[in-house]
Design an enzyme around this catalytic site. Sequence first.
Site, mmCIF file in Angstrom:
data_model
loop_
_atom_site.group_PDB
_atom_site.id
_atom_site.type_symbol
_atom_site.label_atom_id
_atom_site.label_comp_id
_atom_site.label_asym_id
_atom_site.label_seq_id
_atom_site.Cartn_x
_atom_site.Cartn_y
_atom_site.Cartn_z
ATOM 1 N N HIS A 37 58.161 40.001 73.226
ATOM 2 C CA HIS A 37 58.616 38.900 72.372
ATOM 3 C C HIS A 37 57.721 37.675 72.531
ATOM 4 O O HIS A 37 57.380 37.005 71.548
ATOM 5 C CB HIS A 37 60.045 38.488 72.738
ATOM 6 C CG HIS A 37 61.079 39.544 72.528
ATOM 7 N ND1 HIS A 37 61.742 40.140 73.575
ATOM 8 C CD2 HIS A 37 61.568 40.116 71.401
ATOM 9 C CE1 HIS A 37 62.608 41.011 73.098
ATOM 10 N NE2 HIS A 37 62.522 41.025 71.786
ATOM 11 N N GLN A 61 73.752 46.032 62.441
ATOM 12 C CA GLN A 61 72.766 47.109 62.606
ATOM 13 C C GLN A 61 73.159 48.093 63.702
ATOM 14 O O GLN A 61 72.406 49.009 64.011
ATOM 15 C CB GLN A 61 71.376 46.538 62.876
ATOM 16 C CG GLN A 61 71.196 45.828 64.211
ATOM 17 C CD GLN A 61 69.889 45.061 64.257
ATOM 18 O OE1 GLN A 61 69.685 44.094 63.527
ATOM 19 N NE2 GLN A 61 68.970 45.498 65.105
ATOM 20 N N ASP A 150 58.430 48.677 66.918
ATOM 21 C CA ASP A 150 59.450 49.034 65.931
ATOM 22 C C ASP A 150 58.748 49.227 64.588
ATOM 23 O O ASP A 150 58.921 48.439 63.644
ATOM 24 C CB ASP A 150 60.514 47.936 65.850
ATOM 25 C CG ASP A 150 61.225 47.734 67.181
ATOM 26 O OD1 ASP A 150 61.691 48.730 67.753
ATOM 27 O OD2 ASP A 150 61.299 46.582 67.632
ATOM 28 N N SER A 185 60.867 46.707 76.117
ATOM 29 C CA SER A 185 62.064 46.676 75.286
ATOM 30 C C SER A 185 63.179 46.004 76.057
ATOM 31 O O SER A 185 63.274 46.144 77.289
ATOM 32 C CB SER A 185 62.483 48.101 74.910
ATOM 33 O OG SER A 185 63.766 48.113 74.312
#
Length: 294
Positions: A37, A61, A150, A185
């Site tokens: 990130h 989601q 992703d 992740s």
Amino acid sequence: MQTFEHIPSLRAALKERRQAGETIGVVPTMGYLHDGHLELVRRAKAETDCVVVTIFVNPTQFAPNEDFASYPRDAERDLQLLAGLDVDYVFAPPVEEIYPEPLQTTVSLKPLGDILIGAVRPGHFSGVATVVAKLFNIVGPDRAYFGEKDFQQLAVIRKMVADLNFPIEIVGVPTVREPDGLAMSSRNVRLSAEDRKAARVLSAALEAGARRIGSGEREVEPVLAEMRSLIAGEAAVRLRSLDIRDAHDLGEVQSIDRPVVILVTAQAGSVLLIDQREAMPLLPSAQGRTILAP
């Protein structure tokens, strides 16, 4: 750095920056930030005048049997990390700010949102596309930054932006990995020590597949077979899906005669992990030599 929970106050702050002629970059996240990130934030800081990071664990989601409630959260740590990067604004709304009432309008991409991970997690990409569309309308950015890990999500967002004429440049940023190759992740923190060690097989299998393609393999199945065999050697890892697709539009490929992306989804213990690796095939040149595809 200013933090906002409500849409009107964020919009008011951004209006001033926009009127001053500044470009705005946004980094949408679900928090529990890691260096992947932060690399997105660094790119945004380098390429825009004003950076907004959104932190929102989006319930739409997640399927009812998925990990929304247990998804890792640490708002205080996230804010400390972002302050260290001199982020301008953080938008961290409560759920009721984004969804004050049940939605009657959603964004659905077919078939792109229903293949690959979309087949494993039905409805997932509709939830992703809808919340990202809402965030784009709230922030009004010039550029938005997403990780290539992703890869299907990145493709979904790019297609949505093109189809719906959002005046936004979507910037894909290469996957950031741990020293042992595991893709960073937020879910990695939930891996047990044994599962964390076993999960390294995913990046190893992707590397093996990309290497075989780069050495001249044109058939899809031999590449997938080698990768499946490697992953099957780790009892703690259960393969959910493994595909080789066109790197441009995620279309199916019968022969590896163009740049492709290898996509893997697997379960390590109770944690669902995804990863990807782009691969360039060897193509014959007019002079009889072989060259890498562009």
